[in-house]
Scaffold this active site. Structure first.
Site, PDB file in Angstrom:
ATOM      1  N   GLU A  89       0.837  -1.210   0.000  1.00  0.00           N
ATOM      2  CA  GLU A  89       0.000   0.000   0.000  1.00  0.00           C
ATOM      3  C   GLU A  89       0.869   1.255   0.000  1.00  0.00           C
ATOM      4  O   GLU A  89       0.563   2.238  -0.682  1.00  0.00           O
ATOM      5  CB  GLU A  89      -0.903   0.018   1.247  1.00  0.00           C
ATOM      6  CG  GLU A  89      -1.895  -1.122   1.313  1.00  0.00           C
ATOM      7  CD  GLU A  89      -1.340  -2.365   2.011  1.00  0.00           C
ATOM      8  OE1 GLU A  89      -0.111  -2.614   1.944  1.00  0.00           O
ATOM      9  OE2 GLU A  89      -2.150  -3.095   2.598  1.00  0.00           O
ATOM     10  N   CYS A 142      -0.521   1.177   7.423  1.00  0.00           N
ATOM     11  CA  CYS A 142      -1.041   1.461   6.078  1.00  0.00           C
ATOM     12  C   CYS A 142      -2.468   1.991   6.129  1.00  0.00           C
ATOM     13  O   CYS A 142      -2.876   2.765   5.262  1.00  0.00           O
ATOM     14  CB  CYS A 142      -0.954   0.218   5.202  1.00  0.00           C
ATOM     15  SG  CYS A 142       0.742  -0.083   4.663  1.00  0.00           S
TER      16      CYS A 142
HETATM   17  N1  THU Z   1       2.386  -6.503   3.977  1.00  0.00           N
HETATM   18  C1  THU Z   1       1.941  -5.610   3.052  1.00  0.00           C
HETATM   19  O1  THU Z   1       2.603  -5.362   2.029  1.00  0.00           O
HETATM   20  N2  THU Z   1       0.758  -5.005   3.268  1.00  0.00           N
HETATM   21  C2  THU Z   1      -0.008  -5.216   4.372  1.00  0.00           C
HETATM   22  O2  THU Z   1      -0.924  -4.458   4.621  1.00  0.00           O
HETATM   23  C3  THU Z   1       0.271  -6.373   5.224  1.00  0.00           C
HETATM   24  C4  THU Z   1       1.692  -6.808   5.202  1.00  0.00           C
HETATM   25  C5  THU Z   1       3.686  -7.147   3.742  1.00  0.00           C
HETATM   26  C6  THU Z   1       4.782  -6.636   4.635  1.00  0.00           C
HETATM   27  C7  THU Z   1       5.745  -7.810   4.627  1.00  0.00           C
HETATM   28  O3  THU Z   1       6.590  -7.695   3.496  1.00  0.00           O
HETATM   29  C8  THU Z   1       4.846  -9.025   4.444  1.00  0.00           C
HETATM   30  O4  THU Z   1       3.590  -8.530   3.980  1.00  0.00           O
HETATM   31  C9  THU Z   1       4.631  -9.829   5.709  1.00  0.00           C
HETATM   32  O5  THU Z   1       4.224  -9.021   6.758  1.00  0.00           O
END
Ligand code: THU
Length: 130
Positions: A52, A86
């Protein structure tokens, strides 16, 4: 452009060698243009960034600061929600009534507004005395 397809496509580019959890995000800006982002991890774990955040950065870099729709997708058992940080980042540019669609790769979806996923949020009114 289809937000679901855009998020699915960008998810493929996620750099997630540590969690092995790839996330894709697509946001539609006020102009109608769709911006995308994926998570980018780092061996220094806290330096990783969420999908995000990447999509928001792309939108702002392109000169837009209002978003009207958000979609997030991951290969999770239930539709993937944005992390707490986020949620605050999204509401900065989206406002409370913007619809968020959370998806799995299998096709399960859940819709909520940004207000629903971030009740009690910190907003500019809290700084009225500053
Ligand atoms: N992650 C995201 O990209 N967006 C989210 O809202 C949840 C978590 C990613 C961060 C990390 O690279 C992986 O997911 C595991 O937490």
């Amino acid at each position: 452009m289809d937000l679901l397809q855009a998020a699915r496509d960008v998810r493929e580019n996620a750099y997630a060698p540590y969690s092995n959890f790839k996330v894709g995000a697509a946001i539609r800006a006020a102009s109608g243009t769709v911006y995308t982002g994926c998570n980018v991890e780092n061996v220094a774990y806290p330096e990783g960034t969420c999908a995000e955040a990447g999509a928001i950065a792309a939108m702002v870099a392109a000169g837009e600061t209002r978003l009207t729709e958000v979609l997030v997708i991951a290969d999770s058992p239930t539709p993937v929600p944005p992390c707490g940080g986020c949620r605050q980042k999204l509401v900065e540019f989206g406002g409370p009534e913007v619809r968020l669609t959370m998806c799995t790769l299998d096709g399960a979806t859940q819709e909520m507004t940004l207000a629903e996923i971030l009740p009690g949020r910190f907003d500019p009114s809290h700084m009225d005395r500053a």
